[in-house]
Design an enzyme around this catalytic site. Structure first.
Site, PDB file in Angstrom:
ATOM      1  N   SER A  65     -38.027  40.445  27.446  1.00 51.49           N
ATOM      2  CA  SER A  65     -37.734  39.291  26.584  1.00 51.49           C
ATOM      3  C   SER A  65     -36.758  39.589  25.452  1.00 51.49           C
ATOM      4  O   SER A  65     -36.287  38.659  24.797  1.00 51.49           O
ATOM      5  CB  SER A  65     -39.032  38.746  25.995  1.00 51.49           C
ATOM      6  N   LYS A  68     -33.661  37.670  25.482  1.00 47.24           N
ATOM      7  CA  LYS A  68     -33.584  36.219  25.211  1.00 47.24           C
ATOM      8  C   LYS A  68     -32.706  35.852  24.002  1.00 47.24           C
ATOM      9  O   LYS A  68     -31.872  34.954  24.109  1.00 47.24           O
ATOM     10  CB  LYS A  68     -34.990  35.643  25.058  1.00 47.24           C
ATOM     11  N   TYR A 190     -32.002  34.965  35.094  1.00 52.65           N
ATOM     12  CA  TYR A 190     -33.042  35.295  34.100  1.00 52.65           C
ATOM     13  C   TYR A 190     -33.756  36.587  34.466  1.00 52.65           C
ATOM     14  O   TYR A 190     -33.916  37.490  33.633  1.00 52.65           O
ATOM     15  CB  TYR A 190     -34.035  34.125  33.987  1.00 52.65           C
ATOM     16  N   TYR A 242     -43.647  35.466  19.724  1.00 55.61           N
ATOM     17  CA  TYR A 242     -44.531  34.462  20.350  1.00 55.61           C
ATOM     18  C   TYR A 242     -45.606  34.001  19.382  1.00 55.61           C
ATOM     19  O   TYR A 242     -45.308  33.719  18.238  1.00 55.61           O
ATOM     20  CB  TYR A 242     -45.163  35.005  21.647  1.00 55.61           C
ATOM     21  N   VAL A 260     -41.971  42.757  27.233  1.00 58.21           N
ATOM     22  CA  VAL A 260     -43.137  43.365  27.897  1.00 58.21           C
ATOM     23  C   VAL A 260     -42.821  44.746  28.467  1.00 58.21           C
ATOM     24  O   VAL A 260     -43.721  45.434  28.932  1.00 58.21           O
ATOM     25  CB  VAL A 260     -43.745  42.455  28.999  1.00 58.21           C
TER      26      VAL A 260
HETATM   27  N1  GLN Z   1     -39.415  38.978  32.353  1.00 59.58           N
HETATM   28  C1  GLN Z   1     -40.599  38.719  31.624  1.00 59.58           C
HETATM   29  C2  GLN Z   1     -41.230  37.413  32.052  1.00 59.58           C
HETATM   30  O1  GLN Z   1     -40.563  36.446  32.214  1.00 59.58           O
HETATM   31  C3  GLN Z   1     -40.297  38.694  30.156  1.00 59.58           C
HETATM   32  C4  GLN Z   1     -41.511  38.426  29.335  1.00 59.58           C
HETATM   33  C5  GLN Z   1     -41.571  39.187  28.065  1.00 59.58           C
HETATM   34  O2  GLN Z   1     -40.962  40.218  27.908  1.00 59.58           O
HETATM   35  N2  GLN Z   1     -42.418  38.730  27.171  1.00 59.58           N
HETATM   36  O3  GLN Z   1     -42.427  37.352  32.252  1.00 59.58           O
END
Ligand code: GLN
Length: 602
Positions: A65, A68, A190, A242, A260
């Site tokens: 993420s 993003k 993505y 988040y 993650v």
């Molecule tokens: N690629 C992961 C997902 O879409 C990214 C989520 C994250 O890092 N929080 O679940």
């Protein structure tokens, strides 16, 4: 090289938290479960590109993420703010990263840092195919990191094979026409951007790039247009962690983004980037040690953005008046006396540091409070490191306001800021190369009030000249015969730097300036007017002339040659002694004057 105390501190931080084994490595993307849970790296990259790194700072892992906010910046650049805001909000959702948080009527995701918003952002990347889009993403991310990044194909395949929930989000976005086409290419983009491989060091440099206004401080290459840096940092501050975002900001005060994969990228805007990597995650999907390290760093290094205790130097380094410092323009005694009395009505401030609204406001407040008793304010900008548009327009406004009151605000030593001041509407006449010329301008304003036509050019008889004070009549007659007379026109050089010095000058009419050439024109070292002596220092120590002396108008000088001076030894020793006494007196006066001025400018 001795160990850096900063590296030692980072090592101690790592030692403090290495025992923290809470949390779990992500396994919902099967390939991520192969990460070693004990990996632990910490990096700080400064705004000027210096990197401090400890632990597993070069271990590759996937961005997840953390991609993003970077993609969000890219689509802002490609589409402009309005188009992007129409499709993706900037409200914290307070929900998990993979929540299907869409606005009920429009279907717009709440923000670009939850999966829904990030997938919508991928839909806005230029390019018809997933390949074209990911190429743009890789290019941009590599510019942030300052090296060519690549994709971990195993993580990508693993996520693509299991990303059913993200596909569901993609179809929801298609349903609301947030995505215009069949969502698969967007989703593959993505998944791929989440699988871009980085190290903890890369994260810190990406953070430093954001801290540095979008330019990677090592490569000097721009990764994000400056105008979107604050947009990206804002969503990181409010949505980056988040459903932990509120508490994160409360605790650390830093815009940040977690992934993650175990990485956290945090930014102290204008200062530094932080990268922490440790794969064990808390229930929100944030690195457990990453959060602990960032909280400790923010508290112990005082990084919290809202910390009111951060040190700030006052903008005014020095405040003084014409009573303490004067221009080098010498004046006839009556004029000098008037200036001395009016000294408080000419004020000089030396400013320092970066000038933004909060720094300039107290200066402007003081100027306005003193305006009724002051004719001219000078702001010296030599020690100023930066001026923002709010500050220049505030200064321009102050000048306008004062002009309405028939008062003046001028600037000195501001060549670095010249263009910014002009752009803010300040006229060229208000900008001076140094305090000397600015002070002279201010002095002339004070004089204009009461001296219209002082006869400055009148001739000074010998006995009124400082060098010839205290002589008997017949001694003066001897001097009259001994001294040569020389006349000069305005602008003519009387003495040139480098010349040998066998002559001593006394001005009997007009005035002259001593100057040396500099980058921005000339700097005046001194000025002389009728009745004063010059050339004495080099005459005495026989060194070559150190500066130019130029006539400021028609000038008449009386000149004592070394030959004549030597003849006095036998012909008129009393005259010679008196001359030497007067020379010594003049020089001690000069030393006193310089010491007083130095003290005032400290
Ligand atoms: N690629 C992961 C997902 O879409 C990214 C989520 C994250 O890092 N929080 O679940």
């Amino acid at each position: 090289m001795p160990a850096s105390p900063i590296l030692e501190y980072l090592e101690s931080l790592r030692a403090r938290f290495v025992g923290l084994a809470d949390g779990k490595v992500a396994d919902y993307i099967p390939e991520l479960s192969h990460s070693d849970p004990d990996w632990f790296g910490i990096c700080i990259a400064t705004r000027d590109g210096f990197v401090y790194e400890v632990g597993d700072s070069r271990q590759p892992f996937t961005l997840q993420s953390i991609s993003k906010p970077l993609t969000y910046g890219l689509v802002l650049e490609e589409n402009g703010e309005d188009t992007v805001l129409a499709k993706i909000g900037v409200e914290p959702s307070g929900e998990a990263f993979n929540a299907i948080s869409l606005r009920p009527q429009t279907g717009a995701p709440l923000n670009p840092l939850i999966n829904a918003g990030a997938i919508a952002a991928c839909g806005l990347i230029q390019g018809d195919t997933a390949e074209a889009k990911i190429a743009r993403v890789l290019g941009a991310f590599s510019r942030y990191a300052g090296r060519a990044l690549d994709i971990d194909e195993r993580v990508y395949n693993s996520e693509s094979a299991t990303g059913h929930r993200n596909r569901a989000i993609g179809w929801m976005l298609r349903n609301f026409a947030i995505l215009g086409n069949e969502p698969s290419p967007t989703l593959e983009t993505y998944f791929r951007q989440c699988s871009i491989r980085v190290t903890c060091r890369d994260l810190a440099l990406m953070g430093a790039t954001l801290a540095n206004g979008g330019v990677n401080p090592v490569s000097g290459v721009r990764a994000l247009a400056e105008e979107y840096v604050d947009n990206v940092l804002s969503v990181m501050a409010t949505c980056g962690m988040y459903d932990y975002s509120g508490e994160w900001l409360y605790r650390t005060g830093l815009p940040a983004k977690s992934g993650v994969g175990g990485g956290i990228l945090a930014v102290q805007p204008g200062r530094l980037g932080i990268g922490v990597f440790s794969p064990r995650l808390d229930p929100q999907g944030n690195s457990v040690r990453g959060i602990a390290v960032c909280r400790a760093l923010a508290a112990e290094l005082g990084l919290h953005l809202f910390d009111a205790a951060q040190p700030r130097a006052p903008a005014v380094r020095l405040a003084t008046t014409r009573r303490k410092v004067a221009s080098k323009q010498r004046r006839p005694p009556a004029v000098a006396e008037h200036l001395r009395k009016a000294g408080k009505r000419l004020r000089l401030y030396h400013l320092q540091g970066p000038l933004a609204f909060a720094a300039v406001e107290p200066v402007v407040r003081e100027i306005m409070a003193l305006a009724s008793d002051t004719n001219c304010f000078i702001l010296n900008l030599r020690m100023v490191q930066a001026i923002d548009p709010a500050a220049t327009s505030l200064l321009a406004g102050t000048r306008r306001e004062l002009l309405g009151l028939r008062k003046v605000l001028i600037f000195s030593e501001s060549s670095t800021w010249w263009q910014l001041l002009i752009d803010a509407g300040i006229d060229r006449e208000a900008i001076f190369t140094d305090d000397d010329f600015a002070l002279e301008y201010g002095e002339n304003l004070l004089l204009a009030e009461c001296f219209q036509d002082v006869a400055w050019e009148a001739q000074t008889p010998l006995e009124k000249c400082a060098l010839f004070a205290g002589f008997e009549l017949e001694q003066l007659a001897l001097l009259e015969r001994l001294l040569a007379t020389r006349c000069y026109q305005r602008g003519q050089t009387i003495v040139a730097a480098g010349q040998s010095s066998d002559e001593l000058f006394v001005i009997t009419r007009g005035s002259a300036m001593v100057s040396v050439p500099t980058q921005n024109g000339v700097t005046r070292l001194n000025s002389f007017t009728s009745g004063m002596t010059f050339g004495d220092i080099a005459f005495i120590d026989r060194s070559p002339r150190s500066a130019n002396v130029t006539a400021l108008g028609p000038v008449e000088c009386r000149v004592l040659t070394r030959q004549a001076f030597t003849r006095l030894d036998s012909e008129a020793p009393a005259v010679k002694i008196r001359l030497l006494q007067n020379l010594a007196h003049g020089m001690s006066g000069m030393v006193r004057h310089l010491s007083r001025e130095l003290a005032a400018l400290k």
